[in-house]
Write a protein that holds these residues in place. Structure first.
Motif, PDB file in Angstrom:
ATOM      1  N   UNK A 267       0.828  -1.196   0.000  1.00 23.89           N
ATOM      2  CA  UNK A 267       0.000   0.000   0.000  1.00 23.89           C
ATOM      3  C   UNK A 267       0.871   1.257   0.000  1.00 23.89           C
ATOM      4  N   UNK A 268       1.915   1.253   0.827  1.00 29.46           N
ATOM      5  CA  UNK A 268       2.787   2.425   0.924  1.00 29.46           C
ATOM      6  C   UNK A 268       3.553   2.686  -0.378  1.00 29.46           C
ATOM      7  N   UNK A 269       4.189   1.639  -0.919  1.00 31.85           N
ATOM      8  CA  UNK A 269       5.018   1.897  -2.109  1.00 31.85           C
ATOM      9  C   UNK A 269       4.148   2.248  -3.314  1.00 31.85           C
ATOM     10  N   UNK A 270       2.984   1.606  -3.425  1.00 32.58           N
ATOM     11  CA  UNK A 270       2.119   1.922  -4.561  1.00 32.58           C
ATOM     12  C   UNK A 270       1.564   3.344  -4.424  1.00 32.58           C
ATOM     13  N   UNK A 271       1.280   3.737  -3.187  1.00 27.95           N
ATOM     14  CA  UNK A 271       0.809   5.098  -2.998  1.00 27.95           C
ATOM     15  C   UNK A 271       1.902   6.109  -3.375  1.00 27.95           C
ATOM     16  N   UNK A 272       3.148   5.775  -3.056  1.00 31.06           N
ATOM     17  CA  UNK A 272       4.243   6.650  -3.471  1.00 31.06           C
ATOM     18  C   UNK A 272       4.254   6.828  -4.986  1.00 31.06           C
ATOM     19  N   UNK A 273       4.016   5.728  -5.707  1.00 34.92           N
ATOM     20  CA  UNK A 273       3.980   5.821  -7.171  1.00 34.92           C
ATOM     21  C   UNK A 273       2.871   6.783  -7.584  1.00 34.92           C
ATOM     22  N   UNK A 274       1.684   6.591  -7.008  1.00 37.38           N
ATOM     23  CA  UNK A 274       0.535   7.420  -7.390  1.00 37.38           C
ATOM     24  C   UNK A 274       0.782   8.890  -7.059  1.00 37.38           C
ATOM     25  N   UNK A 275       1.380   9.133  -5.896  1.00 41.22           N
ATOM     26  CA  UNK A 275       1.545  10.517  -5.459  1.00 41.22           C
ATOM     27  C   UNK A 275       2.702  11.241  -6.141  1.00 41.22           C
ATOM     28  N   UNK A 276       3.798  10.521  -6.339  1.00 41.28           N
ATOM     29  CA  UNK A 276       5.014  11.218  -6.749  1.00 41.28           C
ATOM     30  C   UNK A 276       5.486  10.908  -8.166  1.00 41.28           C
TER      31      UNK A 276
END
Ligand SMILES: [Zn+2]
Lengths: 357, 140
Positions: A267-276
């Protein structure tokens, strides 16, 4: 290996210079900027998938070899596509007899590879893989330990992979060093790789370079081993990715706590992709080494990259995390964790968790 | 308000907001994406204002993951509710989820938590000083 030691190894092991090196190799052969970015990221992802089985000194040479292989595959695909674009429908029909030929080729290669194994090793392998006998039963029969049997099976499989590839590709190895080098790569024996200078050999021997890809970048001959590839474009993909990752992880004996840690890390790493980043991809699959099974997760994005990976991995620093938690937290959730990032291009995070007995 | 009803209908499967006396009980029944989470946040704040609630329970028992974004949203929600005069108690965080949050470095110390719904309601009584109002439970 402890998480700290592993992370140190990644960061000081020359991994930081890999993206630039790969880019030089790729850019010397193709012009299209998007294609270059894709190939660099793809190469990075493959090198990082293989790194657990590679000695540090072999990382850069292997990266060059992978980039070259991908380049030629890409080039071949382009040519083939241009040649056949006008008769795509015929192609799908024609592929069936080809598939059959391919299957025949494969069973011939398996038979020939099995024949190369010493009798005892072959019998143990068949008893375990085909008849499904547990390593503990096999150990009791031979007056050994389950761990020793598992380690022997690991070496036998490594040998089998090499012989299978040689038979399949009908490769004749040009030097005496070739087979030991290939065995050390296949078995992930780092010390042996150093002794043999496997890295140097890969760069000078086209035969071994060609075989190193399938040996290192493999789905570890695991019957249920499927790989999930999830495209990441929007925040919806965060939930989708962690659910899919949990499903794959649930196929092996992870505790419910570990499943939650894995889903949270995804969840964290995929969210990083989406956000950044603009977009990216998550790959999840079951892996195994000599004595245990685990889950390998590779997240890659096409995005701004991380200016200072060392700092991004320190607690309280949030270049990439935005929320102040970011990567140090994710690293604590997993057993293995490493990053390669290229400024202005993208980031690849590789992490793994092992099933603890 | 038509818009509120529409939003409620649109994701009533994933979340529900029930009124119980001076309290609101909000339950998340399934994993929410960021947009749904944002909508849930807006709906809940709107309901707090409308019903002048003094306390809010958020039941996250159905969530299998609370990542940094989810936790941050909950913390903001509690803060915004506070500004509307309502105290928030988060209930039902699964042990595995809590374990993962701790490893990740997420702290909810500025947010009240309780094991389950009953404990959460008792906690609200305590925090709002409304012990006597809920005679069945008695004062804590
Ligand atoms: Zn060779």
């Amino acid at each position: 290996m402890g998480i700290e030691a592993l992370a140190d190894r990644q960061l000081t092991g020359g991994l930081a210079e890999l993206p630039a090196l790969i880019r030089r190799v790729v850019a010397s052969r193709i012009r299209d900027a998007n294609a270059i970015d894709d190939l660099v990221q793809e190469t990075l992802a493959r090198v990082m998938t293989a790194q657990a089985r590679l000695d540090d000194s072999a990382l850069a040479p292997y990266a060059v070899v992978v980039a070259r292989n991908l380049l030629s595959a890409q080039w071949r695909q382009d040519v083939r596509f241009k040649q056949h674009a006008h008769r795509l429908i015929d192609l799908t029909d024609a592929s069936r007899p080809e598939d059959q030929v391919l299957q025949r080729e494969e069973s011939r290669a398996v038979a020939s590879a099995l024949a190369q194994l010493p009798e005892g090793e072959r019998q143990t392998l068949i008893a375990h893989e085909v008849e499904g006998q547990a390593t503990s039963d096999l150990a009791a029969k031979s007056g050994s330990t389950a761990g020793a049997v598992a380690a022997q099976l690991h070496r036998t499989r490594a040998k089998l992979r090499v012989e299978y590839l040689l038979a399949l590709e009908r490769t004749r190895l040009p030097t005496e060093r070739c087979r030991p080098v290939l065995l050390s790569l296949s078995g992930g024996e780092r010390r042996r790789q150093r002794e043999l200078d496997a890295a140097g050999h890969l760069l000078e021997c086209p035969e071994c370079a060609g075989l190193s890809g399938p040996l290192l970048d493999r789905l570890d001959g695991h019957p249920e081993g499927e790989e999930a590839i999830i495209a990441v474009r929007s925040d919806r993909d965060v939930v989708r990715a962690r659910q899919r990752g949990r499903e794959i992880a649930a196929q092996i004996d992870f505790s419910s706590t570990d499943l939650t840690l894995i889903a949270t890390a995804i969840s964290e790493v995929v969210r990083n992709i989406v956000r950044f980043a603009d977009h990216g991809q998550l790959r999840v699959r079951v892996i195994e080494d000599a004595a245990r099974r685990g889950l390998l997760i590779v997240a890659r994005d096409v995005g701004p990259g991380i200016p200072d990976v060392d700092r991004a991995l320190r607690d309280g620093y949030s270049t990439y995390g935005g929320l102040g938690i970011g990567l140090p937290g994710v690293r604590r959730l997993m057993d293995e964790f490493s990053i390669a990032s290229e400024l202005g291009k993208g980031t690849t995070i590789t992490m793994a968790k092992w099933v603890h007995a | 308000m038509a818009t509120v009803n529409q939003t409620e209908q649109a994701h009533q499967i994933s979340v529900s907001i029930l009124r119980q006396g001076a309290y609101l009980i909000a339950s998340i029944h399934a994993a929410l994406d960021d947009e749904e989470l944002g909508r849930f946040q807006r709906d809940l704040i709107r309901q707090i204002t409308k019903s002048r609630s003094r306390g809010v329970i958020i039941d996250v028992g159905a969530l299998d993951v609370l990542d940094s974004f989810g936790s941050c949203t909950l913390r903001n929600l509690a803060l915004m509710a506070r500004l509307q005069g309502a105290v928030t108690v988060i209930v039902g965080i699964q042990p595995d989820v809590a374990f993962a949050m701790v490893h990740l470095g997420i702290h909810l110390e500025d947010v009240h938590t309780a094991l389950g719904l009953e404990e959460g309601l008792a906690r609200l009584d305590e925090l709002t000083g409304a012990g006597g109002a809920r005679s069945a439970r008695g004062s804590a």
